[in-house]
Write a protein that holds these residues in place. Structure first.
Motif, mmCIF file in Angstrom:
data_model
loop_
_atom_site.group_PDB
_atom_site.id
_atom_site.type_symbol
_atom_site.label_atom_id
_atom_site.label_comp_id
_atom_site.label_asym_id
_atom_site.label_seq_id
_atom_site.Cartn_x
_atom_site.Cartn_y
_atom_site.Cartn_z
ATOM 1 N N ALA A 1 0.814 -1.210 0.000
ATOM 2 C CA ALA A 1 0.000 0.000 0.000
ATOM 3 C C ALA A 1 0.850 1.263 0.000
ATOM 4 N N GLY A 2 2.002 1.205 0.645
ATOM 5 C CA GLY A 2 2.805 2.413 0.810
ATOM 6 C C GLY A 2 3.718 2.739 -0.349
ATOM 7 N N ALA A 3 4.242 1.737 -1.040
ATOM 8 C CA ALA A 3 5.204 1.992 -2.120
ATOM 9 C C ALA A 3 4.623 2.859 -3.244
ATOM 10 N N PRO A 4 3.415 2.570 -3.744
ATOM 11 C CA PRO A 4 2.879 3.453 -4.794
ATOM 12 C C PRO A 4 2.647 4.883 -4.302
ATOM 13 N N LYS A 5 2.248 5.032 -3.051
ATOM 14 C CA LYS A 5 2.036 6.374 -2.512
ATOM 15 C C LYS A 5 3.362 7.110 -2.371
ATOM 16 N N ALA A 6 4.383 6.413 -1.903
ATOM 17 C CA ALA A 6 5.689 7.045 -1.728
ATOM 18 C C ALA A 6 6.277 7.477 -3.069
ATOM 19 N N GLY B 1 2.634 16.052 -1.367
ATOM 20 C CA GLY B 1 3.558 15.874 -0.245
ATOM 21 C C GLY B 1 2.964 15.022 0.863
ATOM 22 N N LEU B 2 1.692 15.218 1.162
ATOM 23 C CA LEU B 2 1.052 14.421 2.211
ATOM 24 C C LEU B 2 0.886 12.973 1.767
ATOM 25 N N VAL B 3 0.521 12.766 0.515
ATOM 26 C CA VAL B 3 0.387 11.394 0.003
ATOM 27 C C VAL B 3 1.741 10.687 0.075
ATOM 28 N N ARG B 4 2.796 11.379 -0.328
ATOM 29 C CA ARG B 4 4.141 10.791 -0.276
ATOM 30 C C ARG B 4 4.547 10.500 1.168
ATOM 31 N N PHE B 5 4.233 11.415 2.093
ATOM 32 C CA PHE B 5 4.559 11.204 3.503
ATOM 33 C C PHE B 5 3.851 9.968 4.051
ATOM 34 N N ILE B 6 2.590 9.814 3.709
ATOM 35 C CA ILE B 6 1.833 8.639 4.155
ATOM 36 C C ILE B 6 2.469 7.367 3.588
ATOM 37 N N GLY B 7 2.843 7.405 2.322
ATOM 38 C CA GLY B 7 3.478 6.245 1.710
ATOM 39 C C GLY B 7 4.806 5.897 2.365
ATOM 40 N N VAL B 8 5.620 6.906 2.643
ATOM 41 C CA VAL B 8 6.905 6.665 3.302
ATOM 42 C C VAL B 8 6.683 6.104 4.703
ATOM 43 N N ALA B 9 5.675 6.608 5.404
ATOM 44 C CA ALA B 9 5.365 6.094 6.745
ATOM 45 C C ALA B 9 4.940 4.630 6.680
ATOM 46 N N GLU B 10 4.160 4.263 5.680
ATOM 47 C CA GLU B 10 3.732 2.872 5.541
ATOM 48 C C GLU B 10 4.902 1.956 5.180
#
Length: 123
Positions: free
Chosen positions: A19-24, A43-52
């Motif tokens: 779930a996180g890799a595509p967002k990051a 930026g928020l979508v990327r942050f969520i992806g990096v957090a996942e």
């Protein structure tokens, strides 16, 4: 109890990474939908992806050092509570066309909570 904790950790790590890799990377339909439908910034979508993705790494390392696995699972709990809130705010649970996608964070929330509890009991 450790085997159950390990199985839950691996399942949650795989799901979180997927779930996180595509967002990051901001690639695919999910990041685009989050930006257009939910109104989230790139930026928020990327942050969520990096957090996942970081949580997935923490869960794998947590197989050997359980406090990190517990922290990663709890971090995902907090992240998924936010995701459920955003989906509720967007009205996704009332709309049959978006309900299935909105239920994913709820499933991840329950899995992350079960993983955190199981890791805690396995210590």
């Amino acid at each position: 109890m450790y085997i159950a904790a390990a199985v839950l950790s691996v399942l949650l790590a795989l799901g979180s990474l997927a779930a996180g890799a595509p967002k990051a990377l901001l690639k695919g339909d999910v990041p685009a939908a989050l930006r257009s439908h939910m109104g989230l910034s790139a930026g928020l979508v990327r942050f969520i992806g990096v957090a996942e993705v970081a949580a997935a790494v923490g869960l794998v390392i947590g197989l050997f050092w359980q406090p990190l696995g517990i922290a990663a699972a709890l971090g995902l709990v907090v992240t998924m509570i936010g995701a459920v809130g955003f989906h509720a705010k967007a009205g996704d649970y009332a709309d049959p066309t978006t309900r299935n996608n909105a239920l994913s964070p709820l499933a991840f929330l329950l899995l992350a909570a079960a993983t955190a509890v199981t890791l805690g009991l396995a210590m």
